[in-house]
Design a protein around this motif. Structure first.
Motif, PDB file in Angstrom:
ATOM      1  N   GLU A  50      34.537 -11.384   5.801  1.00  0.00           N
ATOM      2  CA  GLU A  50      34.117 -12.611   6.380  1.00  0.00           C
ATOM      3  C   GLU A  50      33.520 -12.397   7.892  1.00  0.00           C
ATOM      4  OE1 GLU A  50      36.737 -16.009   7.081  1.00  0.00           O
ATOM      5  OE2 GLU A  50      35.154 -17.256   6.891  1.00  0.00           O
ATOM      6  N   TYR A  56      34.531 -13.848  15.072  1.00  0.00           N
ATOM      7  CA  TYR A  56      34.799 -14.938  14.521  1.00  0.00           C
ATOM      8  C   TYR A  56      35.244 -16.188  15.466  1.00  0.00           C
ATOM      9  CZ  TYR A  56      36.801 -18.474  11.210  1.00  0.00           C
ATOM     10  OH  TYR A  56      37.044 -19.460  10.308  1.00  0.00           O
ATOM     11  N   LYS A 120      30.264 -21.446   2.600  1.00  0.00           N
ATOM     12  CA  LYS A 120      31.774 -21.872   2.350  1.00  0.00           C
ATOM     13  C   LYS A 120      31.684 -23.411   2.261  1.00  0.00           C
ATOM     14  CE  LYS A 120      35.672 -20.962   5.302  1.00  0.00           C
ATOM     15  NZ  LYS A 120      36.028 -20.325   6.654  1.00  0.00           N
ATOM     16  N   PHE A 124      37.271 -24.502   7.620  1.00  0.00           N
ATOM     17  CA  PHE A 124      38.654 -24.359   8.222  1.00  0.00           C
ATOM     18  C   PHE A 124      38.920 -25.081   9.342  1.00  0.00           C
ATOM     19  CE2 PHE A 124      41.307 -21.145  10.616  1.00  0.00           C
ATOM     20  CZ  PHE A 124      42.496 -21.367   9.919  1.00  0.00           C
ATOM     21  N   GLU A 136      36.039 -25.414  12.215  1.00  0.00           N
ATOM     22  CA  GLU A 136      34.549 -25.108  12.199  1.00  0.00           C
ATOM     23  C   GLU A 136      33.832 -25.928  11.841  1.00  0.00           C
ATOM     24  OE1 GLU A 136      34.890 -21.008   9.426  1.00  0.00           O
ATOM     25  OE2 GLU A 136      35.370 -22.536   8.279  1.00  0.00           O
ATOM     26  N   CYS A 161      37.436 -17.362   2.454  1.00  0.00           N
ATOM     27  CA  CYS A 161      38.365 -17.665   3.224  1.00  0.00           C
ATOM     28  C   CYS A 161      39.241 -18.776   2.878  1.00  0.00           C
ATOM     29  CB  CYS A 161      38.162 -17.459   4.680  1.00  0.00           C
ATOM     30  SG  CYS A 161      39.601 -17.032   5.709  1.00  0.00           S
ATOM     31  N   TYR A 162      39.215 -19.896   3.610  1.00  0.00           N
ATOM     32  CA  TYR A 162      39.868 -21.324   3.441  1.00  0.00           C
ATOM     33  C   TYR A 162      39.759 -21.795   2.018  1.00  0.00           C
ATOM     34  CZ  TYR A 162      41.951 -25.653   5.158  1.00  0.00           C
ATOM     35  OH  TYR A 162      42.889 -26.727   5.491  1.00  0.00           O
ATOM     36  N   ARG A 165      42.510 -21.510  -0.656  1.00  0.00           N
ATOM     37  CA  ARG A 165      43.496 -22.566  -0.878  1.00  0.00           C
ATOM     38  C   ARG A 165      43.139 -23.541  -1.746  1.00  0.00           C
ATOM     39  NH1 ARG A 165      47.476 -22.364   3.204  1.00  0.00           N
ATOM     40  NH2 ARG A 165      46.927 -20.820   4.758  1.00  0.00           N
ATOM     41  N   ALA A 186      38.782 -14.119   6.844  1.00  0.00           N
ATOM     42  CA  ALA A 186      39.438 -13.475   8.144  1.00  0.00           C
ATOM     43  C   ALA A 186      40.772 -14.476   8.249  1.00  0.00           C
ATOM     44  CB  ALA A 186      38.345 -13.661   9.237  1.00  0.00           C
ATOM     45  N   PHE A 187      41.823 -14.148   7.532  1.00  0.00           N
ATOM     46  CA  PHE A 187      42.948 -14.985   7.769  1.00  0.00           C
ATOM     47  C   PHE A 187      43.401 -14.767   9.220  1.00  0.00           C
ATOM     48  CE2 PHE A 187      45.134 -17.390   4.140  1.00  0.00           C
ATOM     49  CZ  PHE A 187      43.952 -17.878   3.791  1.00  0.00           C
ATOM     50  N   THR A 188      44.383 -15.768   9.662  1.00  0.00           N
ATOM     51  CA  THR A 188      44.767 -15.782  11.005  1.00  0.00           C
ATOM     52  C   THR A 188      46.382 -14.842  11.049  1.00  0.00           C
ATOM     53  OG1 THR A 188      46.131 -17.493  10.710  1.00  0.00           O
ATOM     54  CG2 THR A 188      43.639 -17.814  11.495  1.00  0.00           C
ATOM     55  N   THR A 191      48.841 -17.581   9.780  1.00  0.00           N
ATOM     56  CA  THR A 191      48.774 -18.117   8.317  1.00  0.00           C
ATOM     57  C   THR A 191      48.828 -16.926   7.300  1.00  0.00           C
ATOM     58  OG1 THR A 191      46.499 -18.556   8.272  1.00  0.00           O
ATOM     59  CG2 THR A 191      47.960 -20.326   8.755  1.00  0.00           C
TER      60      THR A 191
HETATM   61  O1  LIG Z   1      43.536 -20.811   5.450  1.00  0.00           O
HETATM   62  C1  LIG Z   1      43.854 -20.067   6.332  1.00  0.00           C
HETATM   63  O2  LIG Z   1      45.028 -19.984   6.629  1.00  0.00           O
HETATM   64  C2  LIG Z   1      42.939 -19.106   7.098  1.00  0.00           C
HETATM   65  C3  LIG Z   1      41.194 -19.727   6.798  1.00  0.00           C
HETATM   66  C4  LIG Z   1      40.425 -18.931   7.585  1.00  0.00           C
HETATM   67  O3  LIG Z   1      40.678 -18.077   8.679  1.00  0.00           O
HETATM   68  C5  LIG Z   1      39.033 -19.206   7.445  1.00  0.00           C
HETATM   69  O4  LIG Z   1      38.776 -20.230   6.739  1.00  0.00           O
HETATM   70  O5  LIG Z   1      38.094 -18.729   8.037  1.00  0.00           O
END
Ligand SMILES: O=C(O)CCC(=O)C(=O)O
Length: 284
Positions: A50, A56, A120, A124, A136, A161-162, A165, A186-188, A191
């Motif tokens: 990502e 980012y 996307k 997020f 975002e 990414c998000y 979920r 790109a997860f943080t 999380t």
């Molecule tokens: O869902 C998450 O914890 C991270 C999601 C994220 O970083 C993103 O969508 O860019």
């Protein structure tokens, strides 16, 4: 299935966990070099992270946004796919169209043609006090469409990414016949350790598909990605995982594993739609 068909049901994939900085051209050059390295190692499906061409963050999206397929990032991706004779999932980069910005994944075939584009769908927007706040939707618009492509008869679906979920999205792809789900992500650092591996294993197990998620490597400043790009098989087993630095993760995906798990644990034929469809719960 004859021998030729069964050979084609094995796919050598490479997840490129590339280093991303502020210089777009350096990011593109670095990605191009790593793509060639992955090809030399025999990969025929290669995927980038990502936001692989820009840092980012909401403040960067408008500065780095490009139109597709005419911008420099699209051109590099198209050329790299063609030069290396591979399917290339071009991670994501900020897209601009009609004054709106999207976080967009493009896919290029071995002829260098754009074969899928996914924006996307779930933005997020989260707030974890003492952890991370991100919105975002301050800058980006959400996509409204699924996108998939075909590699030698294998259907591959896209999320970002998000989106990982949201089980509904993954299930829609499975119902469309997808066998591999790819999420540039790109997860943080908040999380990622809690959920990145778990979510991928969950989507893989629920839908009996391979799941691959590709992160940028951990930077030293600005947004810190969790890294840990991962390949999960349709049984939910992790078959490849990076650490946090720049790295390529390889996986030989044997698609007959999808057939096996679907046959041996046939949940999709056992879903009680006769019950689910009769239960109405408000705004479901
Ligand atoms: O869902 C998450 O914890 C991270 C999601 C994220 O970083 C993103 O969508 O860019």
């Amino acid at each position: 299935m004859n021998q030729m068909q069964s050979i084609m049901r094995v796919l050598r994939t490479a997840l490129i966990q590339s280093r991303v900085g502020k210089n777009r051209l350096e990011n593109l050059q670095n990605a191009e070099n790593l793509i060639a390295q992955a090809k030399n190692a025999g990969a025929n499906l290669v995927a980038l992270p990502e936001c692989f061409n820009s840092p980012y963050g909401t403040k960067f999206f408008s500065e780095y946004a490009e139109s597709i397929p005419n911008g420099p990032t699209s051109k590099m991706l198209s050329k790299a796919a063609k030069d290396n004779n591979i399917f290339l999932v071009g991670g994501t980069f900020p897209e601009i169209e009609n004054d709106k910005f999207y976080n967009t994944c493009t896919v290029w075939n071995p002829a260098g043609e754009l074969v899928a584009k996914y924006r996307k769908m779930h933005l997020f927007d989260i707030d974890i006090p003492g952890g991370i706040t991100f919105k975002e939707s301050d800058v980006l618009s959400a996509g409204n469409e699924l996108a998939s492509f075909d590699v030698n008869g294998i259907k591959v679906g896209l999320g970002i990414c998000y989106d990982l979920r949201f089980e509904e999205l993954a299930k829609l792809y499975r119902l469309q016949g997808v066998e591999i789900l790819i999420y540039p992500a790109a997860f943080t650092l908040t999380t990622g350790p809690m959920h990145f591996e778990l979510l991928q294993r969950s989507r893989a197990t629920d839908n009996q598909v391979f799941v691959m998620a590709i992160s940028p490597s951990r930077g030293e400043q600005g947004f810190m990605a969790w890294g840990h790009s991962q390949i999960t098989d349709p049984w939910g087993k992790v078959i490849g995982q990076a650490k946090e630095g720049e790295e390529i993760v390889y996986g030989d995906l044997d698609l007959s594993e999808c057939d096996k798990v679907r046959q041996q644990i046939p949940i999709f034929g056992q879903r009680r739609k006769d019950i689910y469809d009769t239960i109405r719960i408000g705004n479901r």
